[in-house]
Design a protein around this motif. Structure first.
Motif, PDB file in Angstrom:
ATOM      1  N   UNK A  68       0.830  -1.208   0.000  1.00 22.81           N
ATOM      2  CA  UNK A  68       0.000   0.000   0.000  1.00 22.81           C
ATOM      3  C   UNK A  68       0.858   1.249   0.000  1.00 22.81           C
ATOM      4  N   UNK A  69       1.952   1.225   0.758  1.00 16.70           N
ATOM      5  CA  UNK A  69       2.828   2.384   0.875  1.00 16.70           C
ATOM      6  C   UNK A  69       3.517   2.729  -0.442  1.00 16.70           C
ATOM      7  N   UNK A  70       3.767   1.723  -1.272  1.00 19.71           N
ATOM      8  CA  UNK A  70       4.403   1.965  -2.566  1.00 19.71           C
ATOM      9  C   UNK A  70       3.389   2.184  -3.681  1.00 19.71           C
ATOM     10  N   UNK A  71       2.101   2.197  -3.324  1.00 21.11           N
ATOM     11  CA  UNK A  71       1.064   2.462  -4.305  1.00 21.11           C
ATOM     12  C   UNK A  71       0.609   1.255  -5.096  1.00 21.11           C
ATOM     13  N   UNK A  72       1.043   0.060  -4.695  1.00 17.36           N
ATOM     14  CA  UNK A  72       0.636  -1.156  -5.399  1.00 17.36           C
ATOM     15  C   UNK A  72      -0.655  -1.679  -4.780  1.00 17.36           C
ATOM     16  N   UNK A 143      -0.294   3.161   5.738  1.00 12.00           N
ATOM     17  CA  UNK A 143       1.024   3.741   5.510  1.00 12.00           C
ATOM     18  C   UNK A 143       2.102   3.212   6.423  1.00 12.00           C
ATOM     19  N   UNK A 144       3.341   3.542   6.052  1.00  9.87           N
ATOM     20  CA  UNK A 144       4.515   3.244   6.870  1.00  9.87           C
ATOM     21  C   UNK A 144       5.207   4.555   7.186  1.00  9.87           C
ATOM     22  N   UNK A 145       5.588   4.729   8.428  1.00  7.59           N
ATOM     23  CA  UNK A 145       6.173   5.974   8.905  1.00  7.59           C
ATOM     24  C   UNK A 145       7.368   6.391   8.056  1.00  7.59           C
ATOM     25  N   UNK A 146       7.428   7.667   7.684  1.00  4.90           N
ATOM     26  CA  UNK A 146       8.517   8.182   6.859  1.00  4.90           C
ATOM     27  C   UNK A 146       9.728   8.616   7.672  1.00  4.90           C
ATOM     28  N   UNK A 147       9.606   8.591   8.986  1.00  6.78           N
ATOM     29  CA  UNK A 147      10.724   8.999   9.838  1.00  6.78           C
ATOM     30  C   UNK A 147      11.769   7.889   9.872  1.00  6.78           C
ATOM     31  N   UNK A 148      12.957   8.191   9.405  1.00  8.26           N
ATOM     32  CA  UNK A 148      14.040   7.215   9.414  1.00  8.26           C
ATOM     33  C   UNK A 148      14.574   7.039  10.834  1.00  8.26           C
ATOM     34  N   UNK A 149      14.790   5.789  11.296  1.00 10.23           N
ATOM     35  CA  UNK A 149      14.581   4.519  10.600  1.00 10.23           C
ATOM     36  C   UNK A 149      13.300   3.817  11.035  1.00 10.23           C
ATOM     37  N   UNK A 150      12.266   4.548  11.443  1.00 13.65           N
ATOM     38  CA  UNK A 150      11.100   3.961  12.107  1.00 13.65           C
ATOM     39  C   UNK A 150      10.376   2.914  11.258  1.00 13.65           C
ATOM     40  N   UNK A 151       9.647   3.349  10.246  1.00 12.25           N
ATOM     41  CA  UNK A 151       8.877   2.472   9.363  1.00 12.25           C
ATOM     42  C   UNK A 151       7.778   1.698  10.070  1.00 12.25           C
ATOM     43  N   UNK A 152       7.244   2.244  11.164  1.00  9.24           N
ATOM     44  CA  UNK A 152       6.087   1.635  11.818  1.00  9.24           C
ATOM     45  C   UNK A 152       4.849   1.809  10.938  1.00  9.24           C
ATOM     46  N   UNK A 153       3.924   0.879  11.053  1.00  7.22           N
ATOM     47  CA  UNK A 153       2.682   0.962  10.299  1.00  7.22           C
ATOM     48  C   UNK A 153       1.705   1.914  10.988  1.00  7.22           C
ATOM     49  N   UNK A 154       0.832   2.537  10.203  1.00 10.93           N
ATOM     50  CA  UNK A 154      -0.210   3.391  10.767  1.00 10.93           C
ATOM     51  C   UNK A 154      -1.404   3.405   9.819  1.00 10.93           C
ATOM     52  N   UNK A 155      -2.553   3.816  10.341  1.00  9.14           N
ATOM     53  CA  UNK A 155      -3.766   3.976   9.550  1.00  9.14           C
ATOM     54  C   UNK A 155      -4.098   5.458   9.496  1.00  9.14           C
ATOM     55  N   UNK A 156      -4.133   6.000   8.315  1.00 15.08           N
ATOM     56  CA  UNK A 156      -4.376   7.436   8.141  1.00 15.08           C
ATOM     57  C   UNK A 156      -5.883   7.714   8.222  1.00 15.08           C
ATOM     58  N   UNK A 157      -6.280   8.416   9.268  1.00 20.03           N
ATOM     59  CA  UNK A 157      -7.690   8.797   9.420  1.00 20.03           C
ATOM     60  C   UNK A 157      -7.864  10.311   9.307  1.00 20.03           C
ATOM     61  N   UNK A 158      -6.839  11.008   8.829  1.00 19.16           N
ATOM     62  CA  UNK A 158      -6.921  12.459   8.681  1.00 19.16           C
ATOM     63  C   UNK A 158      -7.919  12.813   7.583  1.00 19.16           C
ATOM     64  N   UNK A 159      -8.500  14.001   7.675  1.00 21.07           N
ATOM     65  CA  UNK A 159      -9.517  14.410   6.701  1.00 21.07           C
ATOM     66  C   UNK A 159      -8.927  14.683   5.324  1.00 21.07           C
ATOM     67  N   UNK A 160      -7.667  15.086   5.265  1.00 19.34           N
ATOM     68  CA  UNK A 160      -7.062  15.437   3.976  1.00 19.34           C
ATOM     69  C   UNK A 160      -6.002  14.441   3.513  1.00 19.34           C
ATOM     70  N   UNK A 161      -6.007  13.252   4.091  1.00  9.76           N
ATOM     71  CA  UNK A 161      -5.077  12.194   3.694  1.00  9.76           C
ATOM     72  C   UNK A 161      -3.618  12.660   3.756  1.00  9.76           C
ATOM     73  N   UNK A 162      -3.260  13.367   4.799  1.00  9.71           N
ATOM     74  CA  UNK A 162      -1.940  14.002   4.872  1.00  9.71           C
ATOM     75  C   UNK A 162      -0.981  13.328   5.843  1.00  9.71           C
ATOM     76  N   UNK A 163      -1.414  12.280   6.517  1.00  5.80           N
ATOM     77  CA  UNK A 163      -0.552  11.679   7.528  1.00  5.80           C
ATOM     78  C   UNK A 163       0.668  11.012   6.893  1.00  5.80           C
ATOM     79  N   UNK A 164       1.837  11.223   7.515  1.00  9.93           N
ATOM     80  CA  UNK A 164       3.070  10.633   6.991  1.00  9.93           C
ATOM     81  C   UNK A 164       3.874   9.910   8.067  1.00  9.93           C
ATOM     82  N   UNK A 165       3.480  10.101   9.324  1.00 11.12           N
ATOM     83  CA  UNK A 165       4.242   9.527  10.426  1.00 11.12           C
ATOM     84  C   UNK A 165       3.322   8.736  11.360  1.00 11.12           C
TER      85      UNK A 165
END
Length: 209
Positions: A68-72, A143-165
């Motif tokens: 999902x994170x890579x758009x596949x 998504x997967x957290x963009x903070x290096x080296x975290x890469x924890x999984x998360x579910x984006x529930x923001x109204x504008x689909x803006x979550x990255x961490x």
């Protein structure tokens, strides 16, 4: 209990490991109990053999988030469908623990699992919850957290689909790192500009001699 709640099961399991840091919290039956939260009935079935089985399911769930994170989207759905087929559940109407002002049950959907072991029970709940979240909000909400080296999984529930961490902590750390990187770049540019100016001055002075 809303079906979306069950998607947290998938996130908790995936985030029990931090591959980039070489950390794995899933090392004992007690760790498995912690993943179940309040679902003590299924948790009590956990044995040492479930540790290995849980790790296998965790790898498959992480693969869903990675796709999902890579758009596949197709791969993410295919991977999740394979989990749903292997670990089925039966939706049931439930009214336990919830009462209105007149003492009547507040009916809601509940996932009833019929597992042969604790891993099968957890996997069924996690996969179904993630499937509901994916179909309700879209694959790009996994998504997967963009903070290096975290890469924890998360579910984006923001109204504008803006979550990255995955957390405010990771967002802050990433913002601080980006700020420092910009400052270093500005300092490097300033230094290069200064050196260039000094060089130009020396060239001009030599030309006047």
């Amino acid at each position: 209990m809303e079906l979306a709640y069950y998607s947290d099961y998938a996130v908790r399991l995936v985030n029990s490991e931090e591959p980039a840091r070489g950390k794995d919290a899933l090392t004992s039956v007690e760790a498995i109990h912690g993943l179940f939260g309040g679902n003590e009935g299924v948790a009590r079935r956990a044995t040492d053999a479930d540790v290995t089985r849980f790790r296998g399911v965790r790898a498959r769930l992480r693969a869903v988030f990675e796709a999902a994170d890579t758009g596949n989207e197709t791969l993410a759905v295919d991977l999740l469908n394979s989990l749903l087929l292997e670990f089925p559940v039966s939706p049931q109407i439930s009214g336990h623990d919830y009462r209105d002002d007149e003492g009547r049950p507040l009916w809601h959907m509940h996932l009833a699992d019929h597992p042969s072991n604790a891993t099968a029970g957890y996997a069924a709940i996690a996969a179904m919850g993630l499937a509901f979240h994916l179909t309700e909000y879209g694959v790009d909400r996994l998504g997967l957290c963009e903070a290096t080296p975290c890469r924890n999984a998360y579910l984006d529930t923001s109204t504008n689909r803006s979550r990255r961490y995955c957390s405010d902590r990771c967002a802050t750390r990433a913002n601080v790192a980006a700020y420092r990187a910009r400052k270093r770049l500005e300092a490097d540019r300033s230094e290069k500009t200064g050196l260039a100016a000094e060089s130009a001055q020396r060239t001009a002075a030599n030309g006047e001699r």
